[in-house]
Scaffold this motif. Sequence first.
Motif, PDB file in Angstrom:
ATOM      1  N   LEU A  13       0.831  -1.200   0.000  1.00  0.00           N
ATOM      2  CA  LEU A  13       0.000   0.000   0.000  1.00  0.00           C
ATOM      3  C   LEU A  13       0.865   1.249   0.000  1.00  0.00           C
ATOM      4  CD1 LEU A  13      -2.988   0.831   0.092  1.00  0.00           C
ATOM      5  CD2 LEU A  13      -2.802   0.934   2.579  1.00  0.00           C
ATOM      6  N   GLY A  17       1.270   3.807  -3.151  1.00  0.00           N
ATOM      7  CA  GLY A  17       0.957   5.216  -2.956  1.00  0.00           C
ATOM      8  C   GLY A  17       2.084   6.116  -3.420  1.00  0.00           C
ATOM      9  N   ARG A  67     -11.682  10.141   7.831  1.00  0.00           N
ATOM     10  CA  ARG A  67     -10.812   9.033   7.405  1.00  0.00           C
ATOM     11  C   ARG A  67      -9.926   8.558   8.536  1.00  0.00           C
ATOM     12  NH1 ARG A  67      -8.472  10.022   1.253  1.00  0.00           N
ATOM     13  NH2 ARG A  67     -10.431   9.572   0.171  1.00  0.00           N
ATOM     14  N   LEU A  71     -10.455   4.835  10.223  1.00  0.00           N
ATOM     15  CA  LEU A  71      -9.408   3.859   9.894  1.00  0.00           C
ATOM     16  C   LEU A  71      -8.498   3.564  11.084  1.00  0.00           C
ATOM     17  CD1 LEU A  71      -8.353   4.988   6.298  1.00  0.00           C
ATOM     18  CD2 LEU A  71      -9.585   2.920   6.942  1.00  0.00           C
ATOM     19  N   TRP A 140     -14.320   4.118  -0.322  1.00  0.00           N
ATOM     20  CA  TRP A 140     -12.869   4.268  -0.194  1.00  0.00           C
ATOM     21  C   TRP A 140     -12.387   3.770   1.166  1.00  0.00           C
ATOM     22  CZ3 TRP A 140      -9.229   6.509   2.908  1.00  0.00           C
ATOM     23  CH2 TRP A 140      -7.941   6.676   2.377  1.00  0.00           C
ATOM     24  N   VAL A 141     -13.063   4.155   2.236  1.00  0.00           N
ATOM     25  CA  VAL A 141     -12.645   3.754   3.581  1.00  0.00           C
ATOM     26  C   VAL A 141     -12.752   2.250   3.752  1.00  0.00           C
ATOM     27  CG1 VAL A 141     -13.232   3.905   6.031  1.00  0.00           C
ATOM     28  CG2 VAL A 141     -13.156   5.981   4.632  1.00  0.00           C
ATOM     29  N   GLN A 144      -9.841   0.701   1.963  1.00  0.00           N
ATOM     30  CA  GLN A 144      -8.591   0.897   2.693  1.00  0.00           C
ATOM     31  C   GLN A 144      -8.508  -0.003   3.921  1.00  0.00           C
ATOM     32  OE1 GLN A 144      -6.557   2.643   0.343  1.00  0.00           O
ATOM     33  NE2 GLN A 144      -5.772   3.514   2.227  1.00  0.00           N
ATOM     34  N   MET A 147      -7.568  -3.284   2.817  1.00  0.00           N
ATOM     35  CA  MET A 147      -6.330  -3.272   2.020  1.00  0.00           C
ATOM     36  C   MET A 147      -6.533  -3.781   0.595  1.00  0.00           C
ATOM     37  SD  MET A 147      -3.343  -4.241   4.758  1.00  0.00           S
ATOM     38  CE  MET A 147      -3.060  -3.181   6.190  1.00  0.00           C
ATOM     39  N   VAL A 149      -5.495  -3.042  -2.358  1.00  0.00           N
ATOM     40  CA  VAL A 149      -4.439  -2.210  -2.929  1.00  0.00           C
ATOM     41  C   VAL A 149      -4.656  -1.979  -4.424  1.00  0.00           C
ATOM     42  CG1 VAL A 149      -1.955  -2.001  -3.285  1.00  0.00           C
ATOM     43  CG2 VAL A 149      -2.828  -3.044  -1.192  1.00  0.00           C
ATOM     44  N   LYS A 152      -7.258   0.694  -5.397  1.00  0.00           N
ATOM     45  CA  LYS A 152      -6.788   2.077  -5.250  1.00  0.00           C
ATOM     46  C   LYS A 152      -5.895   2.472  -6.421  1.00  0.00           C
ATOM     47  CE  LYS A 152      -3.733   4.833  -2.287  1.00  0.00           C
ATOM     48  NZ  LYS A 152      -4.544   6.037  -2.128  1.00  0.00           N
ATOM     49  N   TYR A 197     -14.869   2.848  -7.763  1.00  0.00           N
ATOM     50  CA  TYR A 197     -15.115   2.207  -6.468  1.00  0.00           C
ATOM     51  C   TYR A 197     -16.510   1.588  -6.412  1.00  0.00           C
ATOM     52  CZ  TYR A 197     -10.822   3.906  -4.313  1.00  0.00           C
ATOM     53  OH  TYR A 197      -9.506   4.112  -3.989  1.00  0.00           O
TER      54      TYR A 197
END
Length: 449
Positions: A13, A17, A67, A71, A140-141, A144, A147, A149, A152, A197
């Motif tokens: 991740l 990023g 977020r 998270l 999105w949350v 995440q 995970m 990956v 994203k 998403y």
Amino acid sequence: MGSQEVLGQAARLASSGLLLQVLFRLITFALNAFILRFLSKEIVGIVNVRLTLLYSTTIFLAREAFRRACLSGSAQRDWGQTINLLWLTVPLGVFWSLFLGWVWLRLLEVPDPNVVPHYGTGVVVFGLSAVVELLGEPFWVLAQAHMFVKLKVIAESLSVILKSVLTAFLVLWVPHWGLYIFSLAQVFYTTVLVLCYVTYFKKLLGSPKSTKQQTLPVCRMTDLLPSILRNRAFVNWTEAKLTWSFFKQSFLKQILTEGERYVMTFLNVLNFGDQGPVLLRTYCLYVLLLAINGVTECFTFAAMSKEQVDRYNLTMLALSSSFLVLSYLLTRWCGSVGFILANCFNMGIRITKSLWFIHRYYRESPHRPLAGLQLSPVLLGAFALSGGITGVSEAFLCCEQGWLARLAHVVVGAFCLGATLGTAFLTETKLIHFLRTQLGASRLADKMT
């Protein structure tokens, strides 16, 4: 999920990023270079400073605290309450987009419509694009937290690439549209991002035999919509209080980290004149300080108690006032470079305070993490030698000696870059070992899954 698998997923991740950020910066750089051939620098400046700042500020204030709160801790939570909390980002985004849009249109100086037409439309559409992006926040949350990956990487890469293609096409065919081009591309970007998403989760939840689907806390798409929960509060109030705490931190962080752009926006300083080379050299120093501050301040915030964080934030708030005054003075003295010099001063103060905290934190310990800031003398020599060689090359080969001389200058720069990277590889053994260890953990996790 085992510890090795979690480590591997986290490494992937983080690396994805980082690669995405590099990709986006390269695309943005190339796109700006292309756009400047067809549109005025005033229009590009308004988009990159004012409108982008409006969008990023709205997004940050509306979702950052949510977020961080949603998270934090384990993925094992009452996701019904968490999803309800996340949907509150949408009305909050509407509020911030309306308020900031009013500030941008009423309190800031409006650009000359003959130079930058359709400014009002740009403000409205960029604010709308922020609200559109917030519609995908629960998805999105959830991605995440579990995970996802690849989701994203694909979603963000696809949306940025399609936005760039659309922008280039419109600039090429209808350059007279001006801000309409960037406004349309921005809404298109956020729409594609959210649809990626939504489409992924719709397909995933429609496949009950999928391993990933069985690990999710939701069973159908309607579970991702806000709903009234039986015998439970609409939101988890502990999570809501944590969100408010993070919001206060995030608000101050936004002022400190985006100070330069806010000053540029409110003082309407967009023309860099003939300071291009000096501006870029000064910015290189700023980037170096940003990298050091990112590491040191990250540890500082993680190790501080709540009381220490509150005191630190008050100190930074006081420093932000001096930063604004210094920005004004340096701008009058040396133009746009003054903004970067003021930011360098701001970063230097923050780094010094973090270094002092880390030094005291490890004072009674045998560990010396700050030793990592000390570079090898050989590497420092390589940096100095490369700087000297490229300086001489610039003086004799760049930039009025023709394309052949320019190409030779680029080759010299590439050679110096390769030599410096090779020296870093041979001298920074601990860094190389760390990278190999993290990549090994990531590959192990891939094999296990």
